[in-house]
Design a protein around this motif. Structure first.
Motif, PDB file in Angstrom:
ATOM      1  N   GLY A   1      26.974  -5.009 -24.078  1.00  0.00           N
ATOM      2  CA  GLY A   1      25.541  -5.176 -23.980  1.00  0.00           C
ATOM      3  C   GLY A   1      25.002  -4.698 -22.635  1.00  0.00           C
ATOM      4  O   GLY A   1      25.699  -4.757 -21.614  1.00  0.00           O
ATOM      5  N   GLY A   2      23.778  -4.235 -22.646  1.00  0.00           N
ATOM      6  CA  GLY A   2      23.165  -3.798 -21.402  1.00  0.00           C
ATOM      7  C   GLY A   2      22.852  -4.939 -20.457  1.00  0.00           C
ATOM      8  O   GLY A   2      22.497  -4.711 -19.296  1.00  0.00           O
ATOM      9  N   ASP A   3      23.015  -6.173 -20.946  1.00  0.00           N
ATOM     10  CA  ASP A   3      22.730  -7.353 -20.125  1.00  0.00           C
ATOM     11  C   ASP A   3      24.000  -7.962 -19.537  1.00  0.00           C
ATOM     12  O   ASP A   3      24.029  -9.150 -19.212  1.00  0.00           O
ATOM     13  N   ARG A   4      25.044  -7.160 -19.374  1.00  0.00           N
ATOM     14  CA  ARG A   4      26.299  -7.649 -18.777  1.00  0.00           C
ATOM     15  C   ARG A   4      26.628  -6.860 -17.510  1.00  0.00           C
ATOM     16  O   ARG A   4      27.624  -6.131 -17.449  1.00  0.00           O
ATOM     17  N   PRO A   5      25.802  -6.977 -16.455  1.00  0.00           N
ATOM     18  CA  PRO A   5      26.064  -6.213 -15.231  1.00  0.00           C
ATOM     19  C   PRO A   5      27.403  -6.548 -14.582  1.00  0.00           C
ATOM     20  O   PRO A   5      27.972  -5.716 -13.865  1.00  0.00           O
ATOM     21  N   ASP A   6      27.938  -7.755 -14.844  1.00  0.00           N
ATOM     22  CA  ASP A   6      29.244  -8.101 -14.287  1.00  0.00           C
ATOM     23  C   ASP A   6      30.326  -7.186 -14.846  1.00  0.00           C
ATOM     24  O   ASP A   6      31.183  -6.676 -14.100  1.00  0.00           O
TER      25      ASP A   6
ATOM     26  N   HIS B   1      29.726  -4.207 -16.290  1.00  0.00           N
ATOM     27  CA  HIS B   1      29.414  -2.826 -15.890  1.00  0.00           C
ATOM     28  C   HIS B   1      30.041  -2.517 -14.540  1.00  0.00           C
ATOM     29  O   HIS B   1      30.672  -1.467 -14.349  1.00  0.00           O
ATOM     30  N   THR B   2      29.887  -3.441 -13.603  1.00  0.00           N
ATOM     31  CA  THR B   2      30.388  -3.222 -12.246  1.00  0.00           C
ATOM     32  C   THR B   2      31.904  -3.105 -12.234  1.00  0.00           C
ATOM     33  O   THR B   2      32.471  -2.243 -11.567  1.00  0.00           O
ATOM     34  N   VAL B   3      32.562  -3.979 -13.012  1.00  0.00           N
ATOM     35  CA  VAL B   3      34.029  -3.941 -13.084  1.00  0.00           C
ATOM     36  C   VAL B   3      34.494  -2.630 -13.696  1.00  0.00           C
ATOM     37  O   VAL B   3      35.438  -1.983 -13.208  1.00  0.00           O
ATOM     38  N   ALA B   4      33.857  -2.208 -14.773  1.00  0.00           N
ATOM     39  CA  ALA B   4      34.279  -0.988 -15.469  1.00  0.00           C
ATOM     40  C   ALA B   4      34.160   0.234 -14.574  1.00  0.00           C
ATOM     41  O   ALA B   4      34.971   1.171 -14.674  1.00  0.00           O
ATOM     42  N   LEU B   5      33.170   0.236 -13.705  1.00  0.00           N
ATOM     43  CA  LEU B   5      32.975   1.385 -12.815  1.00  0.00           C
ATOM     44  C   LEU B   5      34.080   1.513 -11.776  1.00  0.00           C
ATOM     45  O   LEU B   5      34.203   2.544 -11.113  1.00  0.00           O
ATOM     46  N   GLU B   6      34.918   0.474 -11.641  1.00  0.00           N
ATOM     47  CA  GLU B   6      36.057   0.517 -10.715  1.00  0.00           C
ATOM     48  C   GLU B   6      37.337   0.966 -11.402  1.00  0.00           C
ATOM     49  O   GLU B   6      38.364   1.158 -10.751  1.00  0.00           O
ATOM     50  N   ALA B   7      37.296   1.126 -12.723  1.00  0.00           N
ATOM     51  CA  ALA B   7      38.498   1.493 -13.489  1.00  0.00           C
ATOM     52  C   ALA B   7      38.511   2.998 -13.719  1.00  0.00           C
ATOM     53  O   ALA B   7      37.620   3.533 -14.383  1.00  0.00           O
ATOM     54  N   PRO B   8      39.510   3.706 -13.189  1.00  0.00           N
ATOM     55  CA  PRO B   8      39.538   5.173 -13.318  1.00  0.00           C
ATOM     56  C   PRO B   8      39.649   5.666 -14.746  1.00  0.00           C
ATOM     57  O   PRO B   8      39.281   6.799 -15.045  1.00  0.00           O
ATOM     58  N   GLY B   9      40.171   4.833 -15.652  1.00  0.00           N
ATOM     59  CA  GLY B   9      40.337   5.263 -17.037  1.00  0.00           C
ATOM     60  C   GLY B   9      39.073   5.174 -17.863  1.00  0.00           C
ATOM     61  O   GLY B   9      39.046   5.657 -18.996  1.00  0.00           O
ATOM     62  N   VAL B  10      38.028   4.574 -17.326  1.00  0.00           N
ATOM     63  CA  VAL B  10      36.757   4.455 -18.054  1.00  0.00           C
ATOM     64  C   VAL B  10      35.906   5.674 -17.749  1.00  0.00           C
ATOM     65  O   VAL B  10      35.519   5.913 -16.605  1.00  0.00           O
ATOM     66  N   LYS B  11      35.614   6.454 -18.781  1.00  0.00           N
ATOM     67  CA  LYS B  11      34.895   7.712 -18.611  1.00  0.00           C
ATOM     68  C   LYS B  11      33.387   7.567 -18.772  1.00  0.00           C
ATOM     69  O   LYS B  11      32.639   8.454 -18.366  1.00  0.00           O
TER      70      LYS B  11
ATOM     71  N   ALA C   1      21.068  -1.411  -9.419  1.00  0.00           N
ATOM     72  CA  ALA C   1      22.300  -1.357  -8.627  1.00  0.00           C
ATOM     73  C   ALA C   1      23.450  -0.792  -9.445  1.00  0.00           C
ATOM     74  O   ALA C   1      24.297  -0.053  -8.924  1.00  0.00           O
ATOM     75  N   VAL C   2      23.503  -1.118 -10.740  1.00  0.00           N
ATOM     76  CA  VAL C   2      24.558  -0.592 -11.621  1.00  0.00           C
ATOM     77  C   VAL C   2      24.389   0.906 -11.814  1.00  0.00           C
ATOM     78  O   VAL C   2      25.352   1.687 -11.731  1.00  0.00           O
ATOM     79  N   ILE C   3      23.161   1.318 -12.061  1.00  0.00           N
ATOM     80  CA  ILE C   3      22.907   2.750 -12.249  1.00  0.00           C
ATOM     81  C   ILE C   3      23.242   3.523 -10.978  1.00  0.00           C
ATOM     82  O   ILE C   3      23.863   4.599 -11.029  1.00  0.00           O
ATOM     83  N   GLY C   4      22.877   2.943  -9.822  1.00  0.00           N
ATOM     84  CA  GLY C   4      23.181   3.612  -8.554  1.00  0.00           C
ATOM     85  C   GLY C   4      24.678   3.753  -8.324  1.00  0.00           C
ATOM     86  O   GLY C   4      25.142   4.805  -7.871  1.00  0.00           O
ATOM     87  N   LYS C   5      25.435   2.707  -8.652  1.00  0.00           N
ATOM     88  CA  LYS C   5      26.891   2.776  -8.467  1.00  0.00           C
ATOM     89  C   LYS C   5      27.508   3.786  -9.433  1.00  0.00           C
ATOM     90  O   LYS C   5      28.449   4.508  -9.074  1.00  0.00           O
TER      91      LYS C   5
END
Length: 358
Positions: free
Chosen positions: A262-267, A269-279, A292-296
């Motif tokens: 869901g778009g309402d799970r920024p927690d 989103h932030t974690v996934a952006l640290e995982a190299p396997g997530v494209k 902040a999520v979009i910026g990261k």
């Protein structure tokens, strides 16, 4: 006239690409080739009818003039399955329908390529599993399989037992580089020692696996929220329905994946952006994530796709796109033709050329 049925131990193993590539290889050898998919399992609405996309592609690429109801005599839709379970489908009538269509299509051909539906056991409700179809049409069977670990051989041997004496051979498809050596060094000799012929080991090709993020965005009718490159390939999906800590451990072990949540799970989103396997991130429900999520994501170069549908509907559609989107075009069939030419015993599969046979 020879007939070969292409089936597989599981779904999404490359049956369509292999079947059509074999047909083209046979045509190059001067053989007259026909095609049939008795059970239509990849369904779409087309001019008010439910049709399988694979025979449609075959008719185009092989230059066939047969009618769709002959190429696909049984539409194996969810509605059909429900009706069959309720006793409203007569197996013998369906088998006769398949046989009649086959005989019409096979007339004046040197080779008939028959594509299985789904996996080996699909069609059991109406006595039309792929082994049963092979018996009905007097076809030899090419059995496709993936290989990732030794235990996969258990499933393969079970499938070999179901096929029985009609087995022409096994073709391992989309084998990762790390699995290539153990397969050829250990598994192939083991199978051949069990009198199971292995007719080829086709290496995994990145351009035949999954879809690009850009293709996925287009198919999902998604809005791109970042300017990140969308050329990365996605081969699998992870549904974000867990806590951030658990998600991080899981996402670090995946590769070439998209997180769907869901778009309402920024927690998450932030974690996934640290995982190299997530494209990429696929955010559902039409909820735009915080800035902040979009910026990261911009900083990490990870695309964010925003869709209006719910998570379950989105994941079902996305998986269908990944499993089928890269294997239904002329470019993919041509690539598979090259791979079979280089890595499979084509002579055993389609026979000698017409010229050589004279």
């Amino acid at each position: 006239m020879n007939t070969i049925l292409v089936t597989a131990t599981e779904e999404s193993t490359g049956k369509t690409a292999v079947a059509l590539a074999l047909a083209r290889l046979a045509q190059e050898r001067g053989l007259s080739v026909g095609y049939m998919k008795p059970k239509g399992t990849r369904l779409q609405s087309n001019v008010g009818k439910t049709l399988d996309e694979d025979p449609m592609l075959a008719r185009e690429l092989l230059g066939l003039d047969a009618e769709m109801h002959e190429l696909e005599p049984v539409v194996y839709s969810p509605t059909f399955i429900e009706q069959a379970i309720r006793g409203r489908a007569e197996p013998e009538e369906l088998r006769e329908q398949v046989r009649t269509s086959f005989e019409s299509l096979a007339e004046s051909t040197d080779l008939m390529v028959v594509e299985g539906g789904g996996k080996l056991t699909t069609g059991g409700i109406v006595n039309l599993t792929d082994p049963e179809v092979a018996d009905l049409l007097d076809a030899d069977v090419l059995l496709l399989s993936h290989y990732e670990r030794g235990s996969d051989v258990d499933d393969l041997l079970a499938a070999v037992g179901d096929v029985g004496d009609r087995l022409e051979g096994v073709l391992f498809n989309a084998v990762a580089n790390a699995n290539f050596d153990p397969l050829e060094t250990d598994v192939v000799p083991f199978l051949e020692g069990r009198d199971v012929p292995v007719l080829g080991v086709v290496p995994h090709q990145r351009d035949l696996a999954g879809v690009t993020v850009g293709d996925l965005a287009e198919e999902l009718n998604a809005d791109l929220l970042t300017g990140a490159d969308t050329d990365a390939f996605v081969e699998r999906f992870v549904v974000g329905a867990m806590s951030g800590d658990k998600a991080l451990r899981h996402l670090r072990r995946t590769k070439d994946a998209a997180l769907v949540t869901g778009g309402d799970r920024p927690d998450l989103h932030t974690v996934a952006l640290e995982a190299p396997g997530v494209k990429c991130l696929v955010l559902t429900g039409g909820f735009r994530p915080p800035g902040a999520v979009i910026g990261k994501a911009e900083e990490k170069g990870v695309p964010i796709l925003l869709v209006q549908g719910d998570t379950l509907t989105t994941i079902e559609r996305a998986e269908d796109v990944v499993h089928s989107g890269r294997t239904r075009d002329e470019e993919t069939v041509e690539r598979m033709r090259e791979l079979l030419h280089d890595h499979a015993d084509v002579d055993a599969l389609v026979g000698e050329s017409e010229v050589d046979g004279e």
